[in-house]
Each structure stands twice: as C-alpha cells, then as structure tokens.
Design a protein around this motif. Structure first.
Motif, mmCIF file in Angstrom:
data_model
loop_
_atom_site.group_PDB
_atom_site.id
_atom_site.type_symbol
_atom_site.label_atom_id
_atom_site.label_comp_id
_atom_site.label_asym_id
_atom_site.label_seq_id
_atom_site.Cartn_x
_atom_site.Cartn_y
_atom_site.Cartn_z
ATOM 1 N N ALA A 1 1.298 -1.143 0.124
ATOM 2 C CA ALA A 1 -0.070 -0.281 -0.176
ATOM 3 C C ALA A 1 1.142 1.251 0.437
ATOM 4 O O ALA A 1 2.602 1.511 0.607
ATOM 5 N N ILE A 2 0.507 2.417 -0.788
ATOM 6 C CA ILE A 2 1.523 3.610 -1.056
ATOM 7 C C ILE A 2 0.956 4.514 0.565
ATOM 8 O O ILE A 2 -0.269 4.151 1.181
ATOM 9 N N GLY A 3 2.265 4.886 1.201
ATOM 10 C CA GLY A 3 1.614 5.351 2.187
ATOM 11 C C GLY A 3 3.437 6.488 2.622
ATOM 12 O O GLY A 3 4.398 5.921 2.297
ATOM 13 N N LEU A 4 3.340 6.112 3.835
ATOM 14 C CA LEU A 4 4.531 7.020 4.628
ATOM 15 C C LEU A 4 5.671 5.793 5.842
ATOM 16 O O LEU A 4 3.857 6.185 6.887
ATOM 17 N N GLN A 5 6.145 5.660 6.341
ATOM 18 C CA GLN A 5 6.349 5.076 7.166
ATOM 19 C C GLN A 5 7.605 5.761 8.467
ATOM 20 O O GLN A 5 8.545 5.934 7.342
ATOM 21 N N VAL A 6 7.729 6.318 9.316
ATOM 22 C CA VAL A 6 8.451 6.865 10.149
ATOM 23 C C VAL A 6 9.300 5.270 11.161
ATOM 24 O O VAL A 6 7.824 5.451 12.201
ATOM 25 N N ASP A 7 10.603 5.875 12.010
ATOM 26 C CA ASP A 7 10.879 4.397 12.350
ATOM 27 C C ASP A 7 11.870 5.146 12.318
ATOM 28 O O ASP A 7 12.940 6.316 11.941
ATOM 29 N N GLU A 8 13.373 4.117 13.195
ATOM 30 C CA GLU A 8 14.115 5.126 13.871
ATOM 31 C C GLU A 8 15.161 4.715 12.345
ATOM 32 O O GLU A 8 16.084 5.738 12.194
ATOM 33 N N SER B 1 14.407 5.281 8.937
ATOM 34 C CA SER B 1 13.762 6.673 8.545
ATOM 35 C C SER B 1 14.235 8.187 9.156
ATOM 36 O O SER B 1 14.647 9.014 8.729
ATOM 37 N N LEU B 2 13.838 8.033 10.734
ATOM 38 C CA LEU B 2 14.797 9.351 11.934
ATOM 39 C C LEU B 2 16.247 9.175 11.178
ATOM 40 O O LEU B 2 16.821 10.372 10.664
ATOM 41 N N VAL B 3 17.449 8.630 11.380
ATOM 42 C CA VAL B 3 18.439 8.243 10.991
ATOM 43 C C VAL B 3 19.076 9.061 9.294
ATOM 44 O O VAL B 3 19.393 10.080 9.737
ATOM 45 N N ALA B 4 18.226 8.204 8.297
ATOM 46 C CA ALA B 4 18.750 8.628 7.274
ATOM 47 C C ALA B 4 18.062 9.940 6.725
ATOM 48 O O ALA B 4 18.898 10.986 6.405
ATOM 49 N N MET B 5 16.815 10.985 7.318
ATOM 50 C CA MET B 5 16.173 11.725 6.938
ATOM 51 C C MET B 5 16.843 13.363 8.295
ATOM 52 O O MET B 5 17.481 13.652 7.536
ATOM 53 N N VAL C 1 14.228 12.160 1.439
ATOM 54 C CA VAL C 1 12.652 12.210 2.326
ATOM 55 C C VAL C 1 12.267 11.022 2.179
ATOM 56 O O VAL C 1 11.522 10.383 2.952
ATOM 57 N N LEU C 2 11.383 11.398 0.940
ATOM 58 C CA LEU C 2 10.122 10.165 0.990
ATOM 59 C C LEU C 2 11.109 9.051 0.909
ATOM 60 O O LEU C 2 9.778 8.199 1.121
ATOM 61 N N ALA C 3 11.759 8.729 -0.055
ATOM 62 C CA ALA C 3 11.802 7.725 -0.144
ATOM 63 C C ALA C 3 12.815 7.214 0.995
ATOM 64 O O ALA C 3 12.248 5.594 1.773
ATOM 65 N N VAL C 4 12.805 7.751 2.204
ATOM 66 C CA VAL C 4 13.133 6.807 3.346
ATOM 67 C C VAL C 4 12.072 6.495 4.354
ATOM 68 O O VAL C 4 11.900 5.574 5.239
ATOM 69 N N MET C 5 10.762 7.271 3.594
ATOM 70 C CA MET C 5 9.359 7.297 4.285
ATOM 71 C C MET C 5 8.584 5.840 3.616
ATOM 72 O O MET C 5 7.796 5.608 4.034
ATOM 73 N N ALA C 6 8.935 5.677 2.425
ATOM 74 C CA ALA C 6 8.763 4.507 2.181
ATOM 75 C C ALA C 6 8.270 2.832 2.686
ATOM 76 O O ALA C 6 9.038 2.800 3.169
ATOM 77 N N PRO C 7 6.671 2.835 2.834
ATOM 78 C CA PRO C 7 7.040 1.912 3.374
ATOM 79 C C PRO C 7 6.787 0.503 3.021
ATOM 80 O O PRO C 7 6.940 -0.813 3.182
ATOM 81 N N ASN C 8 7.140 0.577 1.884
ATOM 82 C CA ASN C 8 7.252 -0.715 0.495
ATOM 83 C C ASN C 8 8.412 0.046 0.098
ATOM 84 O O ASN C 8 9.289 0.989 -0.900
ATOM 85 N N PHE D 1 20.281 3.533 3.241
ATOM 86 C CA PHE D 1 18.568 3.098 3.922
ATOM 87 C C PHE D 1 18.727 1.994 3.341
ATOM 88 O O PHE D 1 17.858 1.254 4.123
ATOM 89 N N LEU D 2 18.549 1.197 2.180
ATOM 90 C CA LEU D 2 18.350 0.296 1.826
ATOM 91 C C LEU D 2 18.412 -1.422 1.697
ATOM 92 O O LEU D 2 18.133 -2.124 2.220
#
Length: 302
Positions: A1-8, A10-14, A56-63, A206-207
């Motif tokens: 599903a398309i969306g945004l995900q923020v975790d540890e 994602s925060l480091v990369a951002m 930023v949108l790339a590292v917040m991607a859930p998929n 990040f990948l």
C-alpha cells in the motif's frame, strides 16, 4: 500500500539528509547574496530542495516499489543539477552514465526477484525491521525437510541481496565501482555535488539497512558487502593523499567514510550496524561543512 512510514532507520537517514542539506542551502544562499550579480536565478537551490524532498520521501516509503520510485526521482533531480556545469561528452561523464544505468538495472532486477519470490514489496512483511523477525522471509526459508528446495531459495535470497548490493555500490562509488563520485568536473560544480552526496548516498545506504535481515540470511553477500566497504575505506584515503585539489581530496575521503558505513552494515553485528548509522549522520553533516570550507577557501561561492 502507498503511504509513509517513520521509524528509527527513517529518522537516521532523514537526519543525515536534512542536516547536510540545510547547511549547504544556507551557505549557498549566503554566497549568492555576497556576489555582485546577486540576481542570479536560484534554480540550483530549488533543485536541491526537490532532491532533499525526494530523498526524505524515499526513506519514509513503507514498501520497496515506492522507495525505488522516489529514489529514482532523487537520481533524476541530481542528474539535472549536474548537467548544469558538466561536459556531457567527456569520457568521465560517459562512464558515470553507464555505471548509474547499470546500478538502476540491478536494483530493478532485485525488485523483480522480490516480487517473484515473496509476492509483496512491503518492507515490514518481507524484510521485517533490522532487529525483529521478517515473517515472509522466515516462512520462505522454512523448508528444512527439503534440502534441495532450501538451497534453491537461499540462492534466490543471495541473488536478491547481490542485486541490491551492486545497485548501492554504483550509487555510492564503492569498490569495484570506485571512482564514480570522484569526477573532476563535479568538484567545480558549486553546491551541486554536495546535495548529491547529502541525499543520494543516505538513500542508497538506507536500502541496505532496511534489508539487513535479508543479508543476514545471505551471509556470503553480507561478507562481500563488508569486503567492498573495507577495500574502499583503505583505497580512498590513499588516493586522497595523492590529490592536489582540496575538494577532490574531500570527495575521496567521503567515499572512504561511506566504505566504513557499508562495512558496518555488512558486519553482521548489531554494534557494527549501530555504529554505521551513527557514522552516516556524522559524515553527511561533517563532510558537507568541510566541502563548504574548501569551496570558500578556493574562492568559489557558487
């Protein structure tokens, strides 16, 4: 599903991207205001902001698919930035183009293999979190009663990891694709290569960090990642010591630090992984500041 995900992760990369991009933008704006012709169009800074947003949108991607789309957008924006000051017909530019397209090809192959093997691109379902279980990956490899099938699936997992690794090595200029990010024409392009290093490299790392459990299952690829990172970390400072241009020296040192980051991610150790994430933030912000100091010393405030 398309969306945004923020975790540890994602925060480091951002944090790495935003710290470095903010520093670069402030310095570029200050340099522009000091020039006599301060009415020059701010298209470079606009592209830099778009590049940061895409990262930023790339590292917040859930998929994985959404990550690939936004990471490609960051590559496209970075290419637009570099075209404004680079001789596209030079042999170095041609080699850079081939390496970049080969990296994209391997990443797309990795996506196809993931879909064929797991039927999903979701990071949480397929790869899990770096310190938690990966449901579909564990189920995919849970065939202990059939050694031949297990060997085949381990080979598939290793192939996916190899495709992702080659794609990241090309984007980060690591051994054996060492040299892509040390182009001589980039060092004279003002703040543009800084935006590239501040966004594209954290997005690529990040990948590998997000797919850490995949590399834990494919230990040969994990060791290969560590080897490539260590070799780059040793070669890059040696090459930097032979450079006469300060900005090229810093570019090579940045690549060397990126090698240590990959070595930490591929170490198989939680401490190595955490150290790599910390080093990512330090390198992105610290080396950007050093680039700006070097450009100021050389009288280039573009």
């Amino acid at each position: 599903a398309i969306g945004l995900q923020v975790d540890e992760l994602s925060l480091v990369a951002m944090s790495a991207m935003l710290l470095a991009s903010t520093c670069i933008s402030i310095s570029a704006a200050a340099g522009s205001s000091r020039r006599c012709g301060s009415d020059s169009p701010p298209s470079g800074r606009a592209h830099g902001s778009l590049l940061t947003l895409a990262g930023v949108l790339a590292v917040m991607a859930p998929n994985l698919l959404q990550y690939f789309v936004f990471s490609q957008l960051s590559i496209v924006v970075a290419a637009v930035l570099f075209e404004r000051g680079r001789d596209a017909g030079s042999p170095v530019a041609g080699r850079s183009f081939l390496v970049a397209r080969a990296s994209d090809l391997f990443l797309m192959l990795g996506l196809l293999f993931v879909w064929h093997s797991f039927g999903s691109f979701d990071f949480a379902l397929v790869f899990g979190a770096p310190w938690s279980a990966a449901p579909q990956l564990a189920e995919y490899l849970n065939v202990e009663g059939d050694p031949e099938l297990l060997a085949h699936r381990l080979a598939t997992v290793s192939l996916i990891g190899l495709c992702f690794l080659i794609g990241v090595l090309g984007r980060c200029g690591q051994f054996p694709l060492f040299g892509r990010s040390q182009r001589g024409d980039d060092t004279a392009a003002g703040s543009r290569p800084l935006f590239q290093a501040a966004v594209v490299i954290p997005v690529a790392v990040f990948l590998l960090a997000r797919c850490r459990l995949l590399f834990v299952s494919a230990q040969e690829i994990e060791r290969l990642m560590m080897l490539c990172g260590c070799v780059t970390a040793v070669i890059a400072p040696i090459c930097a010591a032979t450079e006469g241009d300060l900005k090229r020296t810093l570019a090579l040192l940045t690549t060397g630090f990126c090698g240590w980051i990959l070595a930490g991610v591929g170490s198989g150790s939680s401490y190595g992984f955490l150290s790599a994430m910390l080093l990512l933030v330090v390198v992105a912000s610290g080396m950007s500041s050093l680039y700006l100091i070097a450009r100021r010393a050389s009288g280039n405030d573009e």
